[in-house]
Design a protein around this motif. Structure first.
Motif, PDB file in Angstrom:
ATOM      1  N   LEU A 188       4.748  10.845   8.951  1.00  0.00           N
ATOM      2  CA  LEU A 188       5.296  10.365  10.159  1.00  0.00           C
ATOM      3  C   LEU A 188       4.842  10.718  11.348  1.00  0.00           C
ATOM      4  O   LEU A 188       4.460   9.896  12.366  1.00  0.00           O
ATOM      5  CB  LEU A 188       6.875  10.140   9.966  1.00  0.00           C
ATOM      6  N   GLU A 189       4.728  11.955  11.449  1.00  0.00           N
ATOM      7  CA  GLU A 189       4.501  12.627  12.844  1.00  0.00           C
ATOM      8  C   GLU A 189       2.951  12.284  13.193  1.00  0.00           C
ATOM      9  O   GLU A 189       2.770  12.437  14.448  1.00  0.00           O
ATOM     10  CB  GLU A 189       4.922  14.084  12.912  1.00  0.00           C
ATOM     11  N   VAL A 190       2.113  12.429  12.334  1.00  0.00           N
ATOM     12  CA  VAL A 190       0.646  12.123  12.736  1.00  0.00           C
ATOM     13  C   VAL A 190       0.674  10.594  12.887  1.00  0.00           C
ATOM     14  O   VAL A 190      -0.613  10.117  13.509  1.00  0.00           O
ATOM     15  CB  VAL A 190      -0.097  12.479  11.542  1.00  0.00           C
ATOM     16  N   GLY A 191       1.755   9.722  13.021  1.00  0.00           N
ATOM     17  CA  GLY A 191       1.651   8.469  13.669  1.00  0.00           C
ATOM     18  C   GLY A 191       1.439   7.390  12.265  1.00  0.00           C
ATOM     19  O   GLY A 191       1.416   6.370  12.830  1.00  0.00           O
ATOM     20  N   ASP A 192       1.406   7.563  11.058  1.00  0.00           N
ATOM     21  CA  ASP A 192       1.389   6.689  10.107  1.00  0.00           C
ATOM     22  C   ASP A 192       2.596   5.798  10.147  1.00  0.00           C
ATOM     23  O   ASP A 192       3.666   6.243  10.428  1.00  0.00           O
ATOM     24  CB  ASP A 192       1.110   7.152   8.622  1.00  0.00           C
ATOM     25  N   GLU A 193       2.222   4.330  10.064  1.00  0.00           N
ATOM     26  CA  GLU A 193       3.399   3.600  10.039  1.00  0.00           C
ATOM     27  C   GLU A 193       3.920   3.077   8.823  1.00  0.00           C
ATOM     28  O   GLU A 193       3.191   2.828   8.027  1.00  0.00           O
ATOM     29  CB  GLU A 193       2.919   2.347  10.924  1.00  0.00           C
ATOM     30  N   GLU A 228       0.796  -1.358   0.043  1.00  0.00           N
ATOM     31  CA  GLU A 228       0.003  -0.109  -0.018  1.00  0.00           C
ATOM     32  C   GLU A 228       1.018   1.033  -0.026  1.00  0.00           C
ATOM     33  O   GLU A 228       1.831   1.062   0.845  1.00  0.00           O
ATOM     34  CB  GLU A 228      -0.876  -0.069   1.261  1.00  0.00           C
ATOM     35  N   THR A 229       0.659   2.149  -0.976  1.00  0.00           N
ATOM     36  CA  THR A 229       1.758   3.422  -0.963  1.00  0.00           C
ATOM     37  C   THR A 229       1.015   4.683  -0.467  1.00  0.00           C
ATOM     38  O   THR A 229      -0.323   4.734  -0.725  1.00  0.00           O
ATOM     39  CB  THR A 229       2.129   3.535  -2.380  1.00  0.00           C
ATOM     40  N   VAL A 230       1.703   5.494   0.009  1.00  0.00           N
ATOM     41  CA  VAL A 230       1.296   6.823   0.233  1.00  0.00           C
ATOM     42  C   VAL A 230       2.494   7.780  -0.475  1.00  0.00           C
ATOM     43  O   VAL A 230       3.699   7.516  -0.498  1.00  0.00           O
ATOM     44  CB  VAL A 230       1.351   7.109   1.854  1.00  0.00           C
ATOM     45  N   GLU A 231       2.034   8.857  -1.183  1.00  0.00           N
ATOM     46  CA  GLU A 231       2.862   9.624  -1.783  1.00  0.00           C
ATOM     47  C   GLU A 231       3.187  11.200  -1.108  1.00  0.00           C
ATOM     48  O   GLU A 231       2.137  11.758  -0.406  1.00  0.00           O
ATOM     49  CB  GLU A 231       2.371  10.040  -3.126  1.00  0.00           C
ATOM     50  N   ALA A 232       4.187  11.574  -1.330  1.00  0.00           N
ATOM     51  CA  ALA A 232       4.561  13.019  -0.674  1.00  0.00           C
ATOM     52  C   ALA A 232       5.086  13.522  -1.665  1.00  0.00           C
ATOM     53  O   ALA A 232       6.376  13.103  -2.529  1.00  0.00           O
ATOM     54  CB  ALA A 232       5.303  12.724   0.686  1.00  0.00           C
ATOM     55  N   GLY A 233       5.178  14.874  -1.847  1.00  0.00           N
ATOM     56  CA  GLY A 233       5.982  15.545  -2.805  1.00  0.00           C
ATOM     57  C   GLY A 233       7.091  16.268  -2.298  1.00  0.00           C
ATOM     58  O   GLY A 233       8.042  16.910  -3.098  1.00  0.00           O
ATOM     59  N   ASP A 234       7.532  16.266  -1.196  1.00  0.00           N
ATOM     60  CA  ASP A 234       8.827  16.739  -0.501  1.00  0.00           C
ATOM     61  C   ASP A 234       9.213  15.868   0.899  1.00  0.00           C
ATOM     62  O   ASP A 234       8.062  15.362   1.439  1.00  0.00           O
ATOM     63  CB  ASP A 234       8.901  18.037  -0.502  1.00  0.00           C
ATOM     64  N   GLY A 235      10.473  16.102   1.263  1.00  0.00           N
ATOM     65  CA  GLY A 235      10.569  15.468   2.480  1.00  0.00           C
ATOM     66  C   GLY A 235       9.716  16.090   3.958  1.00  0.00           C
ATOM     67  O   GLY A 235       9.470  15.231   4.777  1.00  0.00           O
ATOM     68  N   GLN A 236       9.422  17.144   3.614  1.00  0.00           N
ATOM     69  CA  GLN A 236       8.791  17.965   4.939  1.00  0.00           C
ATOM     70  C   GLN A 236       7.172  17.313   4.754  1.00  0.00           C
ATOM     71  O   GLN A 236       6.753  16.872   5.871  1.00  0.00           O
ATOM     72  CB  GLN A 236       8.488  19.443   4.677  1.00  0.00           C
ATOM     73  N   GLN A 237       6.477  17.126   3.553  1.00  0.00           N
ATOM     74  CA  GLN A 237       5.358  16.507   3.575  1.00  0.00           C
ATOM     75  C   GLN A 237       5.430  14.875   4.345  1.00  0.00           C
ATOM     76  O   GLN A 237       4.503  14.231   4.879  1.00  0.00           O
ATOM     77  CB  GLN A 237       4.797  16.208   2.169  1.00  0.00           C
ATOM     78  N   ALA A 238       6.452  14.301   3.779  1.00  0.00           N
ATOM     79  CA  ALA A 238       6.808  12.938   4.437  1.00  0.00           C
ATOM     80  C   ALA A 238       6.854  12.927   5.756  1.00  0.00           C
ATOM     81  O   ALA A 238       6.281  12.008   6.495  1.00  0.00           O
ATOM     82  CB  ALA A 238       7.830  12.141   3.789  1.00  0.00           C
ATOM     83  N   LEU A 239       7.859  13.702   6.305  1.00  0.00           N
ATOM     84  CA  LEU A 239       7.709  13.951   7.776  1.00  0.00           C
ATOM     85  C   LEU A 239       6.453  13.939   8.696  1.00  0.00           C
ATOM     86  O   LEU A 239       6.348  13.598   9.629  1.00  0.00           O
ATOM     87  CB  LEU A 239       9.036  14.962   8.167  1.00  0.00           C
ATOM     88  N   ASP A 240       5.654  14.970   7.966  1.00  0.00           N
ATOM     89  CA  ASP A 240       4.448  15.321   8.599  1.00  0.00           C
ATOM     90  C   ASP A 240       3.385  14.100   8.497  1.00  0.00           C
ATOM     91  O   ASP A 240       2.980  13.759   9.626  1.00  0.00           O
ATOM     92  CB  ASP A 240       3.546  16.312   7.683  1.00  0.00           C
TER      93      ASP A 240
END
Length: 123
Positions: A36-41, A22-34
């Motif tokens: 992770l910070e909301v608890g997505d594993e 299952e995939t999740v996409e982010a347009g930059d590193g900050q979006q990806a960190l966000d």
């Protein structure tokens, strides 16, 4: 998949989906960190190097600084092909490095090396 190119995110996500992820996409590193910070594993992050806001190397460094995220496998998927860049990414905590352009089989091979293919895919 973390990449500022929507097309590249879709290509990598398509290959990963075909392999059972299952995939999740982010347009930059900050979006990806966000995310992770909301608890997505996450088990795996495929990361481009050159992105606005936060580049891939900075993302790798920040993930490795946080104990809660140390279990995430990090793979650079980038056009940066100089030996020094590869060494920097691996030293920062990336587990693997895949140079664009690549084939779906090359991505699959990297996942196999990392032990990250679903069981049914390996058999």
């Amino acid at each position: 998949m973390i990449d500022d190119s929507r097309t590249m995110r879709r290509i990598v996500s398509s290959v990963l989906t075909d392999l059972g992820y299952e995939t999740v996409e982010a347009g930059d590193g900050q979006q990806a960190l966000d995310a992770l910070e909301v608890g997505d594993e996450f088990q795996l992050a495929c990361i481009d190097w050159n992105m606005p806001v936060m580049d891939g190397l900075t993302f790798v460094t920040k993930v490795r600084e946080n104990r809660a995220w140390r279990g995430i496998t990090l793979m650079m998927v980038t056009t940066e092909s100089e030996h020094g860049q590869i060494v920097r990414a691996l030293a920062a905590g990336a587990h693997e490095y895949l140079i664009k352009p690549f084939t779906p089989d090359a991505l699959r091979d990297k996942l196999e090396l990392l032990g990250l293919l679903p069981v049914e895919e390996i058999a």
